[in-house]
Structure formats: C-alpha cells, structure tokens
Design an enzyme around this catalytic site. Structure first.
Site, mmCIF file in Angstrom:
data_model
loop_
_atom_site.group_PDB
_atom_site.id
_atom_site.type_symbol
_atom_site.label_atom_id
_atom_site.label_comp_id
_atom_site.label_asym_id
_atom_site.label_seq_id
_atom_site.Cartn_x
_atom_site.Cartn_y
_atom_site.Cartn_z
ATOM 1 N N ASN A 241 15.134 32.245 -28.324
ATOM 2 C CA ASN A 241 15.057 32.232 -26.768
ATOM 3 C C ASN A 241 16.247 33.038 -26.432
ATOM 4 O O ASN A 241 17.404 32.868 -26.777
ATOM 5 C CB ASN A 241 15.107 30.840 -26.413
ATOM 6 C CG ASN A 241 15.213 30.768 -25.067
ATOM 7 O OD1 ASN A 241 14.813 31.805 -24.288
ATOM 8 N ND2 ASN A 241 15.463 29.449 -24.506
ATOM 9 N N CYS A 242 15.832 34.148 -25.664
ATOM 10 C CA CYS A 242 16.953 35.112 -25.143
ATOM 11 C C CYS A 242 16.969 34.967 -23.807
ATOM 12 O O CYS A 242 17.759 35.718 -22.957
ATOM 13 C CB CYS A 242 16.608 36.485 -25.055
ATOM 14 S SG CYS A 242 16.060 36.595 -26.951
ATOM 15 N N VAL A 243 16.327 34.083 -23.048
ATOM 16 C CA VAL A 243 16.527 34.170 -21.531
ATOM 17 C C VAL A 243 16.972 32.491 -20.980
ATOM 18 O O VAL A 243 16.623 31.828 -21.612
ATOM 19 C CB VAL A 243 15.082 34.328 -20.774
ATOM 20 C CG1 VAL A 243 14.871 34.417 -19.340
ATOM 21 C CG2 VAL A 243 14.401 35.755 -21.500
#
Lengths: 426, 124
Positions: A241-243
């Site tokens: 997860n990058c957001v």
C-alpha cells in the site's frame, strides 16, 4: 501455535566492510547489499543511506518501512511467499533487530507521499523517527510501469530486511518474549470465566498502490479467514500500500501489530484472546457484502463475546468497517472499532464517510487534517520536490527555507489505525 | 454501466461496457451516478474507491448496473448520497494543484490509478 521473539536491541547503524551486528550496532556492507538488490533486472540504480534518531534528516517519499527479522527455528522463513517458501510461519523462534528498520523510497507516481522526520516537530508524530534506519533509494529502468516499480520496491525492501535479519540468526537476544495461541477448546477449558475476544484486521485491497499480500496472495482475492496472530510476527502479511501515508499499515506495522500484542498481554488475565481474522476492503460492493457476512459468521462460530475491528484507509473502507461492525453486533457480539478521522482542519466535520448506531465504541488514531508546521532539515533523503503535490500538502506547502506547512496526513504512520502512534481522543 | 470523466477508462472499456462519459469534474460524476441510482440502477462499485481523497484527484469512475431494478436500492442511495456529502466536505480545502491544475504527468498517474482500481473490480 507458539512463537518466541528474541529481541536484539540496535542502538546505532553504520556502513562498514562487513555486514554484522556488533555491540548493538548494525553494520551494513553497501557493496554487497547493492549487488544483491541489483539482481532484480528492473532496477536501474540503488542508493543506500542512513538515518538515525535525533538527526536533522527528512526522508520522503516513503513507500514502506520494514523490520529486519530472521527465523531461527520452526517451520518456514520470514516473509513467506516472497523471501521464503509458502510454509506456515508463527511457531518456533524468531530474532528481531529491535530499533532498526529498512525504509524504501521512490516516486512510483508524481504525487508519491509520506514524510519521516528524524527530529523536530514531525518526529513526534511518527514512530519511525525512533529507529536506526537503512534507507533504499531505488530507481527503476526507464519505461517501467507504476505497478512493476511498486513491486520492485516492495521486493527490494523485503530482501534487505531478510538480509539484515540473518545477521542476528546466531546472536543471543537480550530479551525473549513468548506468544501462544491455544486451540479453541483448550482456551475454553483454561479460561472458562473470561470474556472471549477476537480481532478483525481489515487489509487495504483496492488495487494499484492499494494492496496487501497474505502469504504472497493478493488480499482482494481472498475470503476472510482465521490466521494465527504469531504468523503476522513472521511476515505472513506484507504491505503493498503506497497511498495515504498517515493511515496505511506498513509491513513494520503488520510485524508489530499493537492490537495483537495488547490482546496477548491481557490474555488469561482480563480476557481470552481466541483468534485473529483477516478481511479485505475491496472496491466492488458485492465483495464488501460477502466479506463482512463471512467475518460475522466466523465471529459467531467462535462464540466470541467481543471483537476489536481495525480499519486501514479512509472512504471506501469506511463502508467495510461499518458493515463489519453492524453485522458482528447483529450476532449479539460487542465491537470496538479503531479508525482515524478526516474531520477538517478545524476538526469540526463528521469524521467518517459512513456511520451506524451499532458503532458506539470507537477509538481514533487522530485527525489527519490537522495542520502542522515542520522545520527545515539539514539533509533530505529521497526527493523533496513532490511535497507541494502530496496528500495533505498544497501549492506553497514547501517554503524556500525548507520548512513545510501541511496537514498531518503527510507524515508516515501519524494516524495509524492499529493505534501504533501517540494520537487519540477522549 | 461505467460513469467516468477519465478518458483512459473510456478508451479501455468502450468496446466492453456501456460508458457514460462526463465532461466535468469528480463531483459531476458522482451526481450523474446519483441520478441513475435514483432512477433504480444499482450501485456496483464504491464511489469513494481508493485512498486518494476527493479533493486530491481530478478523476472518478463509478459503476452502476446496466439493468433497472423494480425499485430503488436503498443501500445504493445511502452510499452515493454520503459520497457527495464527503466530496463537498473535502472540497472546502480545494487542491487545484491536484485537480484541474495538476501537471500532465500527474494527471497521467491519476488516470492510471483510477483505471486500475476500477479494473480490479471489473475483472472479478
């Protein structure tokens, strides 16, 4: 299922001619590790840097934070499905480099977010400012697509954590803690008078840059299931997860889930920690119905008296959170939900995108819209030019003198919905 | 039926799905979806998909059923109305640099994320 965690405290990190742990200092051989990471054909360049607590250093954009660990005994290896074969983990002994971390950075998209300040005002809001960190700055080969770059970064982080973890395989830990989950029947026999409590861990699973992996499987393609809490401690769950920097669960969070640790410490005293269930947060509304139905059935099947539900993210997952809460409460089981808030810069707006009367016990990780002021740092690791475009920033957030005015959500881990942070409300 | 203001979604799916292309902003996509939900279409994907906040991306795609139900789906109404309220709350802190004013490179990334989140639902 029983796991011993042996802690080897790390109080400093240095580059050196040989990678090793000596006298609580973690030494990293730059050349050897870079060569290992460059085996990935998609990676054009690897740069390694160090950040220590109290230094005037800003790391951004942060993708993931990972704790180095190694399996010393028991089945499987750390990060099954990625660095090790897919065998069940969570038993035997695991060594932890406590106080150390691997931080990955890279601009997957033009507005890639996440700031960790090692000192000053910002450091107060992120638990990662207290760790001796090896930072990976990884550039992809030209033309690499976002999802491939995300994967390359993710794997590089895991490989590095595994590489560093192995340095602790034969060391004597300063402290050993034991975590044990009993079978359902043994639990009933041992603690007949204690309330039976379960934990529903919601995993971000919406798609590109919003994924979580369980034993290597994309969580959006799974049904809710029971998983041993100690399996998390061996890296069964990995973040892609990058957001939403402030409330995403990094791999470090999954390894050190505070809800799990607190439930273990109360187990046999005030409650009987029966089990952990994982569920997803998909985009498709039918998936939400299916997953929340299944989660509620599992809770009822286990004969639980109470359930803690933790969320990851905001908006779409609020619907999953409330569905889980409503359906579990409808089975006659009490719930407590853990979330965070987007209540506006003044804190006056409704905090969640969904609500229900059943959600009457709520723990918050703080208001992500709160405005904070960050001092300039002597050194930036990564790149700073995207700060004006990140979530919670705005045009002019980054001043010429290097100071930043932005919403709290710019800081990695600031409003974590597992409670691995310092903010809350009464 | 896909309601979208994302040209990449249109070009990817125009031969496979009914597309209602909105020449407008994020909110106008939500409003169009709301109109259809009140017209007895069922909401298929969550209108607030993704962790990009409503004031921090110019693009939005929402899927509703092609078929019209016998009666209005109450859950769909609640979710889409709530989504519009959330949008209006977030847009008070307008982020033009992440909306219409964002760079072409950023818009490309926003379009890609919107498409990918939608694809993860449509592929099931």
């Amino acid at each position: 299922m029983k796991l011993e965690l042996g802690y080897i405290p790390i109080r400093d990190i240095q580059f050196g001619p040989k990678s090793k742990v000596d006298n609580n200092t973690l030494y990293v051989n730059k050349k050897e590790l870079s060569a290992l990471l460059l085996e990935d054909e998609g990676i054009a360049s690897v740069e390694l840097d160090l950040a220590r607590p109290g230094e005037s250093v800003r790391i951004t954009p942060v993708k993931d934070v990972i704790e180095p660990r190694v399996k010393v005994s028991g089945t499987g290896g750390i990060f099954p499905g990625w660095c090790a074969k897919v065998r069940t983990v969570g038993t035997g002994r695991t060594h932890v480099l406590k106080g150390a971390a691997v931080i990955t950075t890279g601009k997957v998209v033009g507005f890639q977010e996440g700031i960790i300040d090692m000192s000053g005002e910002g450091a107060k809001y992120t638990p990662f400012s207290k760790l001796n960190s090896l930072v990976l700055i990884i550039q992809p080969k030209e033309g690499m697509l976002q999802h491939a770059y995300e994967k390359a970064l993710r794997l590089a982080g895991l490989k590095t954590a595994e590489y560093l973890g192995k340095l602790a395989e034969h060391l004597e830990p300063e402290e050993v803690r034991t975590f044990e989950t009993l079978s359902v029947t043994d639990g009933i026999k041992m603690y007949p008078e204690l309330p039976r409590v379960g934990y529903v861990l919601m995993l971000q699973s919406q798609g590109l840059l919003h994924d979580t992996y369980v034993y290597g499987v994309d969580a959006k393609q799974t049904l809710p299931t029971l998983i041993g809490p100690t399996e998390l401690m061996d890296g069964a769950i990995v973040s892609g997860n990058c957001v939403s920097a402030c409330d995403k669960n990094t791999t470090y969070h999954h390894l050190n889930n505070p809800v799990v640790e607190d439930l273990f410490s109360e187990h046999g005293k005030t409650l009987n920690f029966v089990g952990l269930m994982i569920t997803n947060e998909n985009v498709y509304l039918a998936d939400k119905e299916r997953s929340s139905d299944r989660t509620a059935e599992l809770c009822a099947y286990l004969g639980l008296d109470g359930v803690i539900i933790s969320q990851e993210g905001f908006g779409n997952p609020d619907t999953d959170l409330i569905m889980n809460c409503k359906k579990i409460e409808a089975k006659g089981i009490k719930t407590v939900i853990i979330t965070d808030e987007y209540a506006g810069q003044d804190g006056a707006s409704q905090s969640l995108a969904d609500a229900d009367a059943a959600a009457d016990a709520v723990v918050t990780g703080g208001n992500a819209n709160m405005v904070i002021h960050l001092p300039a740092m002597d050194r930036v690791i990564g790149s700073i030019d995207q700060v004006d475009h990140i979530a919670g920033g705005w045009s002019g957030s980054l001043k010429e003198d290097g100071t930043i005015t932005a919403e709290l959500q710019v800081i990695t881990g600031a409003t974590n919905e597992l409670g691995y942070n310092t903010l809350s409300a009464r | 039926m896909i309601i979208t203001n994302n040209p990449l979604v249109r070009s990817t799916y125009e031969n496979a799905h009914v597309i209602l292309f909105v020449e407008g902003n994020y909110r106008e996509v939500l409003v169009k979806a709301r109109d259809l939900v009140h017209g007895r279409h069922q909401l298929i994907t969550h209108p607030l998909m993704g962790s990009l906040k409503p004031n921090e991306t110019p693009y939005r795609s929402v899927v509703v059923s092609d078929a019209v139900l016998d009666k209005t789906d109450a859950d769909s109404v609640l979710i889409i109305e709530e989504a519009i309220l959330v949008f209006d709350r977030f847009i008070k802190t307008a982020r033009t640099d992440r909306g219409e004013g964002s760079t072409e490179k950023m818009k490309e990334d926003f379009r890609e994320i919107d498409l990918s989140l939608l694809s993860s639902a449509l592929s099931e």
